[in-house]
Design an enzyme around this catalytic site. Sequence first.
Site, PDB file in Angstrom:
ATOM      1  N   ALA A  26       6.583 -21.060  -3.759  1.00  0.00           N
ATOM      2  CA  ALA A  26       7.922 -20.717  -4.483  1.00  0.00           C
ATOM      3  C   ALA A  26       8.631 -21.942  -4.300  1.00  0.00           C
ATOM      4  O   ALA A  26       9.443 -22.530  -5.392  1.00  0.00           O
ATOM      5  CB  ALA A  26       8.612 -19.643  -4.350  1.00  0.00           C
TER       6      ALA A  26
ATOM      7  N   ASP B 162       4.406 -20.206 -12.707  1.00  0.00           N
ATOM      8  CA  ASP B 162       5.387 -20.742 -13.784  1.00  0.00           C
ATOM      9  C   ASP B 162       4.641 -22.042 -14.453  1.00  0.00           C
ATOM     10  O   ASP B 162       5.178 -22.386 -15.782  1.00  0.00           O
ATOM     11  CB  ASP B 162       6.462 -21.407 -13.186  1.00  0.00           C
ATOM     12  CG  ASP B 162       6.139 -22.308 -11.919  1.00  0.00           C
ATOM     13  OD1 ASP B 162       5.178 -23.137 -11.858  1.00  0.00           O
ATOM     14  OD2 ASP B 162       7.055 -22.350 -10.757  1.00  0.00           O
TER      15      ASP B 162
ATOM     16  N   HIS C  67      -2.355 -16.738  -8.322  1.00  0.00           N
ATOM     17  CA  HIS C  67      -1.809 -15.721  -8.741  1.00  0.00           C
ATOM     18  C   HIS C  67      -1.562 -15.532 -10.398  1.00  0.00           C
ATOM     19  O   HIS C  67      -0.638 -14.720 -10.935  1.00  0.00           O
ATOM     20  CB  HIS C  67      -0.172 -15.272  -8.255  1.00  0.00           C
ATOM     21  CG  HIS C  67       0.061 -15.110  -6.898  1.00  0.00           C
ATOM     22  ND1 HIS C  67       0.768 -15.469  -5.851  1.00  0.00           N
ATOM     23  CD2 HIS C  67      -0.960 -14.520  -5.685  1.00  0.00           C
ATOM     24  CE1 HIS C  67       0.319 -15.296  -4.578  1.00  0.00           C
ATOM     25  NE2 HIS C  67      -0.893 -14.572  -4.806  1.00  0.00           N
TER      26      HIS C  67
ATOM     27  N   CYS D 295      -9.497  -5.301 -24.037  1.00  0.00           N
ATOM     28  CA  CYS D 295     -10.599  -6.265 -24.550  1.00  0.00           C
ATOM     29  C   CYS D 295     -10.749  -7.494 -24.017  1.00  0.00           C
ATOM     30  O   CYS D 295     -11.740  -8.403 -24.212  1.00  0.00           O
ATOM     31  CB  CYS D 295     -10.325  -6.138 -26.265  1.00  0.00           C
ATOM     32  SG  CYS D 295      -9.016  -7.284 -26.864  1.00  0.00           S
TER      33      CYS D 295
ATOM     34  N   CYS E  60      -7.085  -4.980 -30.509  1.00  0.00           N
ATOM     35  CA  CYS E  60      -7.535  -3.860 -30.133  1.00  0.00           C
ATOM     36  C   CYS E  60      -6.552  -2.828 -29.990  1.00  0.00           C
ATOM     37  O   CYS E  60      -6.962  -1.308 -29.810  1.00  0.00           O
ATOM     38  CB  CYS E  60      -8.590  -3.693 -29.148  1.00  0.00           C
ATOM     39  SG  CYS E  60      -7.708  -3.763 -27.697  1.00  0.00           S
TER      40      CYS E  60
ATOM     41  N   SER F  13       5.612 -19.886   2.326  1.00  0.00           N
ATOM     42  CA  SER F  13       6.051 -19.600   3.770  1.00  0.00           C
ATOM     43  C   SER F  13       4.798 -19.413   4.704  1.00  0.00           C
ATOM     44  O   SER F  13       4.883 -19.032   5.786  1.00  0.00           O
ATOM     45  CB  SER F  13       6.808 -18.058   3.638  1.00  0.00           C
ATOM     46  OG  SER F  13       5.900 -17.397   2.949  1.00  0.00           O
TER      47      SER F  13
ATOM     48  N   ASN G 150       8.124 -27.482   4.056  1.00  0.00           N
ATOM     49  CA  ASN G 150       8.739 -26.289   3.942  1.00  0.00           C
ATOM     50  C   ASN G 150      10.331 -26.403   4.767  1.00  0.00           C
ATOM     51  O   ASN G 150      10.232 -26.670   5.891  1.00  0.00           O
ATOM     52  CB  ASN G 150       8.090 -25.178   4.485  1.00  0.00           C
ATOM     53  CG  ASN G 150       8.413 -23.947   3.590  1.00  0.00           C
ATOM     54  OD1 ASN G 150       8.411 -23.739   2.564  1.00  0.00           O
ATOM     55  ND2 ASN G 150       8.765 -22.602   4.438  1.00  0.00           N
TER      56      ASN G 150
ATOM     57  N   ILE H 135      12.086 -30.720  -0.522  1.00  0.00           N
ATOM     58  CA  ILE H 135      10.977 -30.976  -1.336  1.00  0.00           C
ATOM     59  C   ILE H 135      11.065 -32.126  -2.171  1.00  0.00           C
ATOM     60  O   ILE H 135      10.117 -32.924  -2.350  1.00  0.00           O
ATOM     61  CB  ILE H 135      10.351 -29.693  -1.709  1.00  0.00           C
ATOM     62  CG1 ILE H 135       9.948 -28.874  -0.574  1.00  0.00           C
ATOM     63  CG2 ILE H 135       8.969 -30.094  -2.665  1.00  0.00           C
ATOM     64  CD1 ILE H 135       9.459 -27.508  -1.151  1.00  0.00           C
TER      65      ILE H 135
HETATM   66 ZN    ZN Z   1      -7.427  -5.995 -26.926  1.00  0.00          ZN
END
Ligand code: ZN
Length: 241
Positions: A13, A95, A112, A123, A148, A187, A211, A229
């Site tokens: 982050a 992001d 992530h 679907c 769908c 972190s 950091n 940073i």
């Molecule tokens: Zn779908």
Amino acid sequence: MTTKPLVALLSGAGISTDSGIPDYRGPAGLWRQDPEAEKLVTHEHYMGDPDVRRRSWQMRRRTGALRPEPNAAHRAVVELERSGVPVRVLTQNVDGLHQRAGMPARKVLELHGSARHVVCVKCGAKGAMEDALARIDAGEDDPPCLECGGVLRPATVMFGEPLDPSVLAEAAAIAKACTLFFAVGSSLQVHPAAGLAQVAAEHGARLVVVNAEPTPYDGIADEVVREPIGTALPRLLRELA
Ligand code: ZN
């Protein structure tokens, strides 16, 4: 003549703070401090409660309005890549700012997932978050999949969900193969980020932690950088190019 390093850069982050994106999901992140907000990004609640989905879309619409732009740190990574140094980005961020700064998508592993895309839970059809939010703007409150009718969700890993094992395996392989591992704005307290720094160090990579706050890996790092940073990373990466 020195050998070019193989660079892996893990970003958390902290690299996007200068772009105006707060830490939502870290251990001390905003979502963790607000149980109602955390529900909006928790798989069980999102899937089980249409009202949570409605609020989640509204939250994304509000935060999306900020239209964050990449900052000097994101751009420095792109410059390094363009200078011919092999570099791979492993990011905890959703992001998409590394890619928007110009990193080729194939060189960015999003641990992530991505908040710039949506996916149908039924679907698997994928789409752009921008299009889903346009449907919210146009009056839909929980836009279903256009293919769908299934539930649409952001293409991110929510709380309560495992990370994609194939993404994790690729991240581990990169950590093992690199000769220089930067941990930037993370972190290093959350799996898998923490484990990747460890794996890199164990396999002989030079470990550089950038950091603002101390991390559990500062002790095994070859270099720990505390300066902001936005200035530290461009300086460190210019030395490699
Ligand atoms: Zn779908």
